[in-house]
Design a protein around this motif. Sequence first.
Motif, PDB file in Angstrom:
ATOM      1  N   SER A 139      52.375  77.571  47.966  1.00 23.76           N
ATOM      2  CA  SER A 139      52.712  76.107  47.621  1.00 23.76           C
ATOM      3  C   SER A 139      54.095  75.583  48.198  1.00 23.76           C
ATOM      4  O   SER A 139      54.831  76.208  48.634  1.00 23.76           O
ATOM      5  CB  SER A 139      52.905  75.998  46.001  1.00 23.76           C
ATOM      6  OG  SER A 139      54.021  76.607  45.387  1.00 23.76           O
ATOM      7  N   ARG A 182      55.679  64.945  46.488  1.00 24.09           N
ATOM      8  CA  ARG A 182      54.394  65.387  46.792  1.00 24.09           C
ATOM      9  C   ARG A 182      54.682  66.709  46.825  1.00 24.09           C
ATOM     10  O   ARG A 182      55.235  67.529  47.191  1.00 24.09           O
ATOM     11  CB  ARG A 182      54.196  64.475  47.869  1.00 24.09           C
ATOM     12  CG  ARG A 182      54.625  64.869  49.210  1.00 24.09           C
ATOM     13  CD  ARG A 182      53.848  64.256  50.555  1.00 24.09           C
ATOM     14  NE  ARG A 182      54.518  64.738  51.748  1.00 24.09           N
ATOM     15  CZ  ARG A 182      54.429  65.839  52.645  1.00 24.09           C
ATOM     16  NH1 ARG A 182      53.288  66.474  51.936  1.00 24.09           N
ATOM     17  NH2 ARG A 182      54.818  66.128  53.533  1.00 24.09           N
ATOM     18  N   ARG A 184      51.931  70.544  47.401  1.00 24.09           N
ATOM     19  CA  ARG A 184      50.269  71.319  47.580  1.00 24.09           C
ATOM     20  C   ARG A 184      50.143  72.492  47.041  1.00 24.09           C
ATOM     21  O   ARG A 184      51.225  73.300  47.285  1.00 24.09           O
ATOM     22  CB  ARG A 184      50.124  71.143  49.152  1.00 24.09           C
ATOM     23  CG  ARG A 184      48.769  72.079  49.514  1.00 24.09           C
ATOM     24  CD  ARG A 184      48.542  71.903  51.044  1.00 24.09           C
ATOM     25  NE  ARG A 184      47.423  73.035  51.371  1.00 24.09           N
ATOM     26  CZ  ARG A 184      46.578  72.610  52.339  1.00 24.09           C
ATOM     27  NH1 ARG A 184      46.349  71.639  52.928  1.00 24.09           N
ATOM     28  NH2 ARG A 184      45.541  73.642  52.872  1.00 24.09           N
ATOM     29  N   THR A 185      49.259  72.905  46.482  1.00 29.20           N
ATOM     30  CA  THR A 185      49.153  74.538  45.976  1.00 29.20           C
ATOM     31  C   THR A 185      47.601  74.919  46.434  1.00 29.20           C
ATOM     32  O   THR A 185      46.756  74.425  46.150  1.00 29.20           O
ATOM     33  CB  THR A 185      49.360  74.410  44.498  1.00 29.20           C
ATOM     34  OG1 THR A 185      50.621  73.945  44.058  1.00 29.20           O
ATOM     35  CG2 THR A 185      49.066  75.696  43.779  1.00 29.20           C
ATOM     36  N   LEU A 193      45.023  72.296  45.817  1.00 35.93           N
ATOM     37  CA  LEU A 193      45.150  71.039  45.091  1.00 35.93           C
ATOM     38  C   LEU A 193      46.364  70.664  45.817  1.00 35.93           C
ATOM     39  O   LEU A 193      47.429  70.995  46.406  1.00 35.93           O
ATOM     40  CB  LEU A 193      45.898  71.363  43.504  1.00 35.93           C
ATOM     41  CG  LEU A 193      44.673  72.092  42.657  1.00 35.93           C
ATOM     42  CD1 LEU A 193      45.529  72.582  41.422  1.00 35.93           C
ATOM     43  CD2 LEU A 193      43.586  71.065  42.448  1.00 35.93           C
ATOM     44  N   GLY A 195      48.820  66.353  45.550  1.00 35.69           N
ATOM     45  CA  GLY A 195      49.295  65.313  44.746  1.00 35.69           C
ATOM     46  C   GLY A 195      50.326  64.690  45.240  1.00 35.69           C
ATOM     47  O   GLY A 195      51.003  65.159  46.105  1.00 35.69           O
ATOM     48  N   TRP A 196      50.598  63.445  44.523  1.00 35.85           N
ATOM     49  CA  TRP A 196      52.097  62.836  44.518  1.00 35.85           C
ATOM     50  C   TRP A 196      52.072  61.878  43.454  1.00 35.85           C
ATOM     51  O   TRP A 196      51.397  61.561  42.596  1.00 35.85           O
ATOM     52  CB  TRP A 196      51.993  62.329  45.977  1.00 35.85           C
ATOM     53  CG  TRP A 196      51.307  60.706  46.055  1.00 35.85           C
ATOM     54  CD1 TRP A 196      51.201  59.868  45.237  1.00 35.85           C
ATOM     55  CD2 TRP A 196      50.250  60.608  46.966  1.00 35.85           C
ATOM     56  NE1 TRP A 196      50.155  58.770  45.467  1.00 35.85           N
ATOM     57  CE2 TRP A 196      49.768  59.309  46.947  1.00 35.85           C
ATOM     58  CE3 TRP A 196      49.801  61.279  48.196  1.00 35.85           C
ATOM     59  CZ2 TRP A 196      48.525  58.822  47.553  1.00 35.85           C
ATOM     60  CZ3 TRP A 196      49.091  60.726  48.910  1.00 35.85           C
ATOM     61  CH2 TRP A 196      48.442  59.532  48.783  1.00 35.85           C
ATOM     62  N   ALA A 197      53.780  61.972  43.042  1.00 38.35           N
ATOM     63  CA  ALA A 197      53.933  60.977  41.961  1.00 38.35           C
ATOM     64  C   ALA A 197      55.170  60.055  42.712  1.00 38.35           C
ATOM     65  O   ALA A 197      56.108  60.600  42.945  1.00 38.35           O
ATOM     66  CB  ALA A 197      54.532  61.470  40.848  1.00 38.35           C
ATOM     67  N   LEU A 212      50.451  57.336  41.383  1.00 39.85           N
ATOM     68  CA  LEU A 212      49.996  58.643  40.973  1.00 39.85           C
ATOM     69  C   LEU A 212      48.625  58.962  41.848  1.00 39.85           C
ATOM     70  O   LEU A 212      47.614  58.273  41.749  1.00 39.85           O
ATOM     71  CB  LEU A 212      49.997  58.932  39.482  1.00 39.85           C
ATOM     72  CG  LEU A 212      51.144  58.576  38.583  1.00 39.85           C
ATOM     73  CD1 LEU A 212      50.809  58.855  37.188  1.00 39.85           C
ATOM     74  CD2 LEU A 212      52.420  59.505  39.085  1.00 39.85           C
ATOM     75  N   GLY A 214      46.072  62.795  42.520  1.00 40.09           N
ATOM     76  CA  GLY A 214      45.723  64.274  42.553  1.00 40.09           C
ATOM     77  C   GLY A 214      44.398  64.454  43.148  1.00 40.09           C
ATOM     78  O   GLY A 214      43.535  63.620  42.896  1.00 40.09           O
ATOM     79  N   GLY A 229      39.731  63.007  45.080  1.00 42.30           N
ATOM     80  CA  GLY A 229      40.649  63.120  43.664  1.00 42.30           C
ATOM     81  C   GLY A 229      40.676  61.643  43.278  1.00 42.30           C
ATOM     82  O   GLY A 229      39.717  60.786  43.168  1.00 42.30           O
ATOM     83  N   ARG A 231      43.363  58.190  42.018  1.00 40.31           N
ATOM     84  CA  ARG A 231      44.690  57.630  42.217  1.00 40.31           C
ATOM     85  C   ARG A 231      44.785  56.431  41.152  1.00 40.31           C
ATOM     86  O   ARG A 231      43.888  55.648  40.947  1.00 40.31           O
ATOM     87  CB  ARG A 231      44.539  57.125  43.690  1.00 40.31           C
ATOM     88  CG  ARG A 231      46.033  56.443  44.129  1.00 40.31           C
ATOM     89  CD  ARG A 231      46.064  56.073  45.457  1.00 40.31           C
ATOM     90  NE  ARG A 231      47.606  55.757  45.863  1.00 40.31           N
ATOM     91  CZ  ARG A 231      47.857  55.258  46.956  1.00 40.31           C
ATOM     92  NH1 ARG A 231      46.958  55.117  47.963  1.00 40.31           N
ATOM     93  NH2 ARG A 231      49.041  54.963  47.160  1.00 40.31           N
TER      94      ARG A 231
END
Length: 259
Positions: A139, A182, A184-185, A193, A195-197, A212, A214, A229, A231
């Motif tokens: 990650s 932001r 990544r895993t 996975l 994503g960002w916030a 947001l 994911g 995903g 948004r």
Amino acid sequence: MTPEPNQLLRPSLYVGALVLPLLMSTSALAQSAGGDWSYKIAPYFWGTGLSGTVATSPALPPADVDASFGDIWDNLDFAAMVVGHANNGRFGFSGDLQYFKLGNSGPTPGPAYSSVDVAITNKIYSLNAEYLLKTSSTSEVWGSIGARYWSVDAGLNFSAGTSPAASARSKNTWVDPMIGVRGRTELSGDLYLVGWAYAGGFGVGSDSSFDLFGALGYQFTPTTSGIIGYRWLSVDREDGSFQYDVEMEGLMAGVSFNF
């Protein structure tokens, strides 16, 4: 409403014309600076709904619009987005070019008008400086700080009620400071996975803005992957008679290329 072919073509060419020079200039900068730079470009398509309040003129009432997720395809004219990343070690940059063209119809609260048609075109450009906050074998998490430029062109067409039909159109632009993360895993196999916030505005441009996202991704090759995903993007902006307090949300899918 269903987009016509020319409605799809013009925004696609517009976004492409913006992205290609950005990538070329980033590549030239990296080559001149030296070092081990890596790049990612990810074009996306976003089927987004729209809800909130829009006002364009003091002579006309605000319009409340509410297009749920189930109404997405009835209200989407066009939406496109291209995200790019360039990083060298723990430092990097990201750019985000977004174009939304949305339409919606709804009732009005009083008897003066029977209904209102809302047409909105958004152009949203973001640029962030990034720092790798945490990394492991599976990650990574990046911190971001930057700015987001908004250009909103909103048109309201009120159908006659006790008052005659009326319409108004207004364009408003502003810049929001933005901060966020932001990441990544990696999951099992080729799944991951991402994503960002982000949060922004803080009374500088808009009163507030949140973004947001994911998604689940699949790594097809070492340099190509696909994602799907959800948004959610909100903004609250008031500038004189202009009001734009809306939320946009929906499924987003795309392809990511590393080089």
